[in-house]
Structure formats: C-alpha cells, structure tokens
Enzyme design. Structure first.
Site, mmCIF file in Angstrom:
data_model
loop_
_atom_site.group_PDB
_atom_site.id
_atom_site.type_symbol
_atom_site.label_atom_id
_atom_site.label_comp_id
_atom_site.label_asym_id
_atom_site.label_seq_id
_atom_site.Cartn_x
_atom_site.Cartn_y
_atom_site.Cartn_z
ATOM 1 N N ASP A 1 33.273 47.141 47.063
ATOM 2 C CA ASP A 1 34.208 47.385 48.168
ATOM 3 C C ASP A 1 33.447 47.804 49.429
ATOM 4 O O ASP A 1 34.037 47.931 50.502
ATOM 5 C CB ASP A 1 35.205 48.494 47.794
ATOM 6 N N GLN B 1 40.583 51.384 43.015
ATOM 7 C CA GLN B 1 41.692 51.017 43.896
ATOM 8 C C GLN B 1 42.229 52.250 44.624
ATOM 9 O O GLN B 1 42.533 53.262 43.997
ATOM 10 C CB GLN B 1 42.794 50.336 43.067
ATOM 11 N N LYS C 1 43.652 40.509 42.549
ATOM 12 C CA LYS C 1 42.187 40.467 42.510
ATOM 13 C C LYS C 1 41.703 39.907 41.174
ATOM 14 O O LYS C 1 40.771 39.108 41.115
ATOM 15 C CB LYS C 1 41.616 41.877 42.740
#
Ligand code: NDP
Length: 307
Positions: free
Chosen positions: A118, A95, A51
């Site tokens: 997200d 994460q 990412k």
C-alpha cells in the site's frame, strides 16, 4: 479527451497476467498478497473482495485474514510481525480504517516496508520523498501511470493538487515535483516529474485564482462540484480523484457516485479529463497488483531470474 482509466487498467491487467504466467511457466511460484481486515465495515469488505478478485484475474495468489473488531492492538501487531517474516507472502496490506482502539500509525509503522504494497509506511513515504526505490501508494501510482500512458508530460507544467492527505495529495505532489532521474522503478514512461506543484487545502485562500494558473489540476478533496468551469483554463488537464455518494432516487441503488469536479461543464473546456467512475478508481486497484509484483520481483525472485 476522456482519460479512460478503466480501459488502461484492463491493458495493465493483461500485461500483469502475462508476467505472472511467465513466472509460473518457468516453475516459479506466483506472487502472493495477504489482506488483513479487522471488523465488518461493509465498504471495507467490498474493497477487500474487489482486491481479491482483481488478484485472481491476473494470477496473483491472495489470502484474506479477517479479525473481529474487538481484537487487541497487540494481536494485530503480532499478525503483522508474522506476515513480515513469512517468506511465502510477498506483500500485505491492512485495510483501513481500523477500529478506534487500534493505533493506525503504530500498525503502519510495524509493516516491513519491503512488503508494504500500500506504500503507506513512514519508510516508504520517506524513501519516495528522497527519490529512493520505494513502493508508491496505489492512487498516486495510478495517477502517474495514467498520465504516462496518455503521454501527458509534466515537465515545467504547473500542477495544482487540491487535497493534502497522506494517501493522495501529499504523495502525488511529491512524485510530480521529483527530478525524473530520481524516478522510481516499476513505472512506465520515464519523464514524469519536473513539475511546479502547488498544494491546496481547505485553508487555501482564493482557490479559483490558483486553479486558473494550472496546466494540470488533481482534485482529491471528497467534495462534489468543488472544481467548476470558471476555475479552469481552456486546455487544462483534470484528474478527479474524488468519490462521493449522492442521493439519486432514479438510480437503482438510490444513489450514484460522483467526483469532485463538475464534469459536465468542465469537460468541454479540458484537453484531458478523468470521469468518475472509470477514471482514477480502476487505476488504484491495478496499482496494488503492480506493487505486489514489484515486491515479489525485488525480494522474492530467485537470483538469475529477470522478467
Ligand atoms: P481526506 O479527507 O483525507 O483529504 C481531503 C483533503 O481535501 C484535505 O486535505 C482537505 O483539506 C481538502 N479539502 C476538503 N475540502 C476542501 C475544499 N472545499 N477546498 C480545498 N480543499 C479541500 O481525503 P482523501 O485524500 O483520503 O480522499 C479524497 C477523495 O478521494 C475522497 O472523495 C476519497 O473517497 C477519494 N479517493 C479516491 C480514491 C480512488 O481510487 N479513486 C482513492 C482514495 C481516495 P484539509 O487538510 O485542510 O482538511
């Protein structure tokens, strides 16, 4: 026809690069993403590094904030509050998975939904359900974008989604059943939605009979070879979200990645199909970049500036 997610993701990355370059050429700062990682799960480390690399490619600043696995939930919540209030950060992600002693729901609920790139906070999910402006989670956004770029309309189609997770199955079902006028900003091609959606899961009876009525099948089960050729109609569109490692002594790493679809046999019968790898995966990463730019545009761009 193969839906080439890798190629489309490259095109979108080039578009993003131009958009970010236009910002900085105008004297504005680049968008900035923070990624919080707890512990040293090797898969998570790889995802995070990918990412960060993807951000660098388009000119988005990315910062990694790493904590040891033993940190307390409160320390993580404090970090989230700090990021919520840091004006130099446009968006951030935590994460997943988190260590067991940390309550994932509590953590996600603490993220300011405007910075939740997200798209996993209850607020963003709820806003998506209601058709309000929101940040859509990366994989559903990527699938929708892929359909849009190939001009695969969903209006009136029967879409069968296999899988009901919060990150894939539920949100993609929700997006494709929306009225298009409730479509969310920041996505190309207006007319995705208006589908008739059936969501299947491990307790569904006679999955084959349901799939045989589908115009579009989206499989997100994590089960190799779940969708076989006898389960699909001629001319179906198949989106394979699954990523499964299977042992392969002939492969350099001793394993290879496959999806949830028996690709070799289903592909000849399908009008459109995504490969694994190279289908939904690259679209998921690029969606995070799009979400970051969306968060920047909506909350950080000085008034009077428009891209
Ligand atoms: P989850 O494990 O959270 O959900 C899987 C879903 O599939 C569940 O709803 C489960 O049903 C259902 N399911 C499992 N087996 C069957 C079966 N035999 N028949 C019908 N339904 C079944 O997975 P995720 O949604 O997180 O991920 C799904 C897959 O997609 C994984 O392989 C994951 O690695 C991959 N993935 C890929 C991404 C990408 O970028 N390409 C991004 C995210 C995920 P039930 O609810 O009843 O248990």
């Amino acid at each position: 026809m193969i839906l080439d997610g890798k190629q489309i993701a490259q095109t979108i990355r080039a578009e993003l690069r131009e958009q970010v370059a236009a910002l900085t050429a105008n004297g504005l700062r680049a968008p900035k993403l923070a990624i919080v990682i707890v512990g040293n799960n090797p898969a998570s480390e790889t995802y995070v590094n990918n990412k960060i690399k993807a951000c660098a490619e388009v000119g988005i600043d990315a910062v990694k904030i790493a904590y040891p696995a033993e940190i307390t939930e409160q320390t993580l919540l404090n970090e989230i509050h700090r990021l919520n209030n840091d004006d130099s950060i446009d968006g951030f992600i935590v994460q997943l998975p988190l260590p067991e002693h940390i309550n994932e729901t509590q953590v996600l609920s603490t993220i300011d939904y405007r910075k939740d790139v997200d798209g996993l906070t209850p607020e963003n999910v709820g806003r998506t359900v209601q058709g309000l402006p929101s940040i859509i989670s990366a994989t559903p956004r990527g699938i929708r974008e892929l359909l849009a770029r190939y001009e695969i309309a969903t209006e009136g189609k029967h879409v069968v989604v296999i899988g009901r997770s919060n990150i894939v199955g539920k949100p993609i079902a929700m997006l494709l059943m929306q009225r298009p006028y409730l479509s969310l900003p920041g996505l190309s091609a207006a007319s995705l939605g208006d589908a008739t959606v059936t969501v299947c899961h491990s307790k569904t009876r006679d999955l084959k009979a349901i799939c045989l009525t589908a115009d579009i099948i989206i499989v997100a089960a994590g089960c190799p070879n779940l969708l076989t050729v006898d389960m699909v109609r001629e001319g179906v569109t198949v989106i394979d979200v699954g990523i499964n490692r299977i042992d392969d002594p002939a492969a350099p790493k001793g394993y290879r990645l496959v999806g949830d679809v028996d690709f070799a046999n289903v592909a000849p019968k399908a009008a459109y199909i995504t490969p694994v790898p190279g289908g939904v995966g690259p679209m998921t990463i690029v969606s995070l970049l799009q979400n970051t730019l969306q968060a920047y545009n909506e909350h950080s761009l000085p008034q009077g500036h428009d891209l």
